[in-house]
Scaffold this motif. Sequence first.
Motif, PDB file in Angstrom:
ATOM      1  N   PRO A 183       0.814  -1.213   0.000  1.00 46.09           N
ATOM      2  CA  PRO A 183       0.000   0.000   0.000  1.00 46.09           C
ATOM      3  C   PRO A 183       0.860   1.281   0.000  1.00 46.09           C
ATOM      4  CG  PRO A 183      -0.873  -1.566   1.580  1.00 46.09           C
ATOM      5  CD  PRO A 183       0.425  -2.122   1.090  1.00 46.09           C
ATOM      6  N   VAL A 184       1.934   1.287   0.783  1.00 43.71           N
ATOM      7  CA  VAL A 184       2.796   2.473   0.845  1.00 43.71           C
ATOM      8  C   VAL A 184       3.465   2.709  -0.501  1.00 43.71           C
ATOM      9  CG1 VAL A 184       4.877   3.450   1.909  1.00 43.71           C
ATOM     10  CG2 VAL A 184       3.165   2.318   3.331  1.00 43.71           C
ATOM     11  N   GLY A 185       3.941   1.649  -1.132  1.00 39.55           N
ATOM     12  CA  GLY A 185       4.571   1.782  -2.445  1.00 39.55           C
ATOM     13  C   GLY A 185       3.608   2.298  -3.496  1.00 39.55           C
ATOM     14  N   ARG A 186       2.369   1.776  -3.497  1.00 37.75           N
ATOM     15  CA  ARG A 186       1.353   2.255  -4.446  1.00 37.75           C
ATOM     16  C   ARG A 186       1.025   3.721  -4.202  1.00 37.75           C
ATOM     17  NH1 ARG A 186      -0.595  -3.074  -3.639  1.00 37.75           N
ATOM     18  NH2 ARG A 186      -2.026  -2.374  -2.009  1.00 37.75           N
ATOM     19  N   ARG A 187       0.932   4.109  -2.904  1.00 34.02           N
ATOM     20  CA  ARG A 187       0.656   5.509  -2.572  1.00 34.02           C
ATOM     21  C   ARG A 187       1.774   6.407  -3.077  1.00 34.02           C
ATOM     22  NH1 ARG A 187       1.998   7.300   3.190  1.00 34.02           N
ATOM     23  NH2 ARG A 187       3.993   7.067   2.129  1.00 34.02           N
ATOM     24  N   ASN A 188       3.031   6.025  -2.797  1.00 28.94           N
ATOM     25  CA  ASN A 188       4.169   6.835  -3.207  1.00 28.94           C
ATOM     26  C   ASN A 188       4.262   6.927  -4.729  1.00 28.94           C
ATOM     27  OD1 ASN A 188       4.737   7.197  -0.527  1.00 28.94           O
ATOM     28  ND2 ASN A 188       6.401   5.705  -0.457  1.00 28.94           N
ATOM     29  N   TYR A 189       3.979   5.835  -5.406  1.00 31.00           N
ATOM     30  CA  TYR A 189       3.980   5.827  -6.862  1.00 31.00           C
ATOM     31  C   TYR A 189       2.928   6.810  -7.389  1.00 31.00           C
ATOM     32  CZ  TYR A 189       3.469   4.146 -11.661  1.00 31.00           C
ATOM     33  OH  TYR A 189       3.389   4.067 -13.031  1.00 31.00           O
ATOM     34  N   ALA A 190       1.716   6.747  -6.816  1.00 29.46           N
ATOM     35  CA  ALA A 190       0.625   7.613  -7.254  1.00 29.46           C
ATOM     36  C   ALA A 190       0.939   9.090  -6.998  1.00 29.46           C
ATOM     37  CB  ALA A 190      -0.667   7.221  -6.556  1.00 29.46           C
ATOM     38  N   MET A 191       1.577   9.368  -5.876  1.00 24.16           N
ATOM     39  CA  MET A 191       1.914  10.761  -5.578  1.00 24.16           C
ATOM     40  C   MET A 191       3.006  11.285  -6.506  1.00 24.16           C
ATOM     41  SD  MET A 191       1.727  11.168  -1.415  1.00 24.16           S
ATOM     42  CE  MET A 191       3.340  10.488  -1.218  1.00 24.16           C
ATOM     43  N   THR A 192       3.842  10.403  -7.005  1.00 27.69           N
ATOM     44  CA  THR A 192       4.975  10.820  -7.816  1.00 27.69           C
ATOM     45  C   THR A 192       4.589  11.044  -9.268  1.00 27.69           C
ATOM     46  OG1 THR A 192       6.419   9.570  -6.344  1.00 27.69           O
ATOM     47  CG2 THR A 192       7.355  10.223  -8.427  1.00 27.69           C
ATOM     48  N   ILE A 193       3.584  10.296  -9.775  1.00 25.40           N
ATOM     49  CA  ILE A 193       3.268  10.474 -11.187  1.00 25.40           C
ATOM     50  C   ILE A 193       2.768  11.824 -11.483  1.00 25.40           C
ATOM     51  CG2 ILE A 193       2.669   8.974 -13.022  1.00 25.40           C
ATOM     52  CD1 ILE A 193       0.772   7.502 -11.608  1.00 25.40           C
TER      53      ILE A 193
END
Length: 193
Positions: A183-193
Amino acid sequence: GRRLADLEAEDVTHIVRYHSIGRCQTCREERRAVLNVWLGFTGRIRAMVTPPWQGWLDEHLHFLAVHKGHVAATLDARKAVIGRYLAWQFGRRPADWSRVSPRDIIAYARVLAAGGLRRNTLKGRLSALRQFLRFAVIRGVGSPALVEAVPSVSTHGQSPTRPTVLTEEQRRKLLRSFSRCTPVGRRNYAMTI
């Protein structure tokens, strides 16, 4: 890199802003006061007359610093924006909020718009004015109609002035570095795009 004897009044803001990073608002104001005393002693600054509405500006800046957590650079910008509005609205008279109407707010917005500001800049200044007027209403003066009278500025279609920091390859590499299995990785990915 300058000697104290060469200090001029216009240097004070720069010195306080850039040599007080990470310090509290009180520390910054103490530095400003000491530098102004020195300038007064050397005859490089004349006594400034405090406008009768200054208390409103000071209380608003204190509120932004203490309760909103605004940093020094933001406070300096707000001080300039709200100070110009108060000077326009009241001049050298005390702030009489019972005489301020939505028409005054719209007239001031027109003055700002006629100044040739970019839309993003105009939007920011009107947003600061709106926040200040909310503060005044919270303090029990003025009408909520004053807040509602501040026009909104659309910046749709205006190209952003963001610098290009990463190349396309660097951006892809950064995005691949996030584990999208958690979940943290998906969140960070989404915030970065």
